[in-house]
Design an enzyme around this catalytic site. Structure first.
Site, short mmCIF file in Angstrom:
data_model
loop_
_atom_site.label_atom_id
_atom_site.label_comp_id
_atom_site.label_asym_id
_atom_site.label_seq_id
_atom_site.Cartn_x
_atom_site.Cartn_y
_atom_site.Cartn_z
N CYS A 163 -1.51 9.26 2.08
CA CYS A 163 -1.23 8.67 0.77
C CYS A 163 -2.38 8.87 -0.21
O CYS A 163 -2.15 8.92 -1.43
CB CYS A 163 -0.90 7.19 0.90
SG CYS A 163 -2.23 6.20 1.63
N GLU A 215 0.87 -1.17 0.00
CA GLU A 215 0.00 0.00 0.00
C GLU A 215 0.90 1.22 0.00
O GLU A 215 1.45 1.60 1.04
CB GLU A 215 -0.92 -0.02 1.23
CG GLU A 215 -1.91 -1.17 1.26
CD GLU A 215 -2.96 -1.06 0.17
OE1 GLU A 215 -3.14 0.04 -0.40
OE2 GLU A 215 -3.63 -2.07 -0.12
#
Length: 484
Positions: A252, A214
């Site tokens: 993110c 991720e």
């Protein structure tokens, strides 16, 4: 705390032994651990708030919205669905295989290594843990050492609530990570930067260990024009909240840059300034609603992005920095050079570049000229533009007319593509990520088909070819009655 190689190996051996005992396969065991996580949160909410404030300066409201609430929501969903997830699924079997029966059974992968990150050190540690537990695995959790208060909280608190022989927390820095990566795991789940992700993937390859990465990237936001001024204002509010609300841009899936038509730039900047003032006050530094930069290393990295004279000249709002308090003011830049670092590297901070275009349709080409992002956001009512974004771009997700809400939806997969990562989780997707779907086929001793055995003959070749084409057992059985 630095764990020795012996301590790492002992923890892994105990987790593997617990897995082999079979106790984690029990639905009752899995539910007990998930309920224990509920208790952990309920009993320690104020300690969690304090740890998040110590590490990142998060206000309790932000901490609950982005950390505690995310975990509670995930726990609720998993507990409500786990029995359905673990149940064997019948699989239809073609008539060619009659009277055989087929099913698919999800089973635990084994011992899972989870590396969590520092920007959401609570939710991004426990959310994948929930998936791994739901699937019946044992887990070693490695929190980020860059959020030391949260890492210490997890290491000291989790063993008091969860099965400490099956779920372990190991603290430490790069040396500890290196020792963990030398071990054999059934899966590694990593959240963090692409640079460290490459290290994780290289180490995993030595043991053929599957990984979930991720990562992140530069997530663009497309802002179209609106006939209704209210819609435009709502869009700007959501952009401000999505850019500076979650960890001061250190997210993110946060907005990295904004694409807008030239004619809208002036109105956009004016509205951005007004809403920033409304959300964070005249002096955002005094506001309790803006998280701080995590540490001096990241502060220096962000400061260096503004050192380019052409980048500094593009600042139209904000730009003040205070290293002592690790505070950076919400900052807007208008058309910084596209070759500058602020436009080629993930910002991961409170800077918002605005890139102007002649026509908003050019945003498709602009996005496609850069690495695939973790998310694309688009504020538009133009259905043709929506279809183009969906069909002509590639990203981990696309969200229209809002920001970051896809992360909270358990019924949608969350994950990247290409350089923004691979693998997915959340809800049932987490369960699937940490499970192996084992195919089960129950055969029968009748009928006995002779054509499947040597010696091979031309007739058997014709028969097998016909059988595969027709896929119909009755004809096969009729032909096999000849036994030639």
């Amino acid at each position: 705390m630095i764990f020795s190689m012996e301590a790492v190996e002992e923890s892994l051996a105990e987790a593997r032994q617990t897995l082999r005992s079979g106790q984690t396969r029990s639905v009752a065991w899995r539910k007990k651990q998930l309920r224990a996580l509920f208790e952990l949160i309920h009993d320690n909410e104020e300690k969690i708030f304090k740890a998040l404030d110590d590490d990142l300066g998060k206000h309790p409201t932000e901490a609950y919205r982005d950390e505690i609430g995310v975990v509670i929501k995930s726990l609720d969903y998993s507990l409500s669905n786990i029995e359905k997830w673990v149940a064997p699924k019948k699989s239809s079997v073609p008539m060619l295989f009659f009277p055989a029966k087929g099913e698919v059974i999800p089973e635990p992968l084994g011992v899972i290594l989870i590396f969590s990150c520092w920007n959401f050190p609570f939710s991004l540690a426990l959310d994948p843990l929930i998936g791994a537990i739901s699937a019946g695995n044992t887990v070693i959790l490695k929190p980020s050492d860059q959020a030391p208060a949260c890492s210490s909280f997890l290491a000291n608190t989790i063993p008091l609530y969860l099965d400490c022989k099956a779920i372990k927390v190991i603290e430490g820095g790069a040396e500890t990570c290196e020792r963990l990566l030398q071990q054999k795991w059934e899966k590694i789940f990593f959240t963090g930067s692409a640079r460290v992700g490459q290290i994780v993937m290289t180490a995993a390859a030595k043991h053929l260990t599957p990984v979930v990465l991720e990562l992140g990237g530069k997530c663009p936001t497309i802002l179209d024009s609106f006939s209704n001024p209210r819609d435009f204002k709502v869009a700007i509010k959501r952009i401000v909240g999505g850019k500076w609300g979650p960890c001061s841009g250190q997210a993110c899936i946060g907005i990295d840059y904004l694409l807008v038509e030239e004619k809208l730039a002036s109105t956009l900047i004016d509205l951005l300034k007004k809403i920033i003032k409304r959300f964070y006050g005249e002096n955002p530094k005094e506001s309790k609603s803006v998280a701080r930069i995590v540490n001096k290393h990241h502060f220096a990295r962000l400061r260096n992005l503004l050192k380019d004279p052409l980048v500094a000249a593009s600042i139209v709002h904000g730009g003040s920095l205070d290293e002592d308090s690790l505070f950076i003011e919400p900052t807007i830049l208008l058309d910084p050079p596209l070759h500058s670092e602020i436009m080629t590297e993930e910002i991961f901070g409170p800077f918002l570049p605005i890139i102007t275009l002649k026509n908003i349709q050019e945003s498709i080409e602009f996005i496609n000229s850069r690495p695939k992002p973790l998310a694309i956001y688009a504020f538009t009512k133009d259905e043709t533009l929506k279809k183009r974004i969906i069909s002509e771009t590639s990203s981990g997700s696309v969200t229209f007319n809002d920001v970051m809400i896809q992360f909270l939806c358990e019924t949608l997969p969350f994950g990247g593509v290409d350089q923004s990562g691979f693998g997915r989780y959340h809800g049932k997707y987490s369960f699937d990520t940490f499970s192996h779907e084992k195919a089960i086929m129950q055969g029968s001793f009748f009928p006995e088909i002779e054509a499947r055995y040597p010696p091979w003959t031309a007739f058997k070749l014709k028969f097998i070819r016909l059988a595969y084409r027709l896929n119909y057992f009755g004809l096969v059985l009729l032909l096999l009655g000849l036994k030639r």
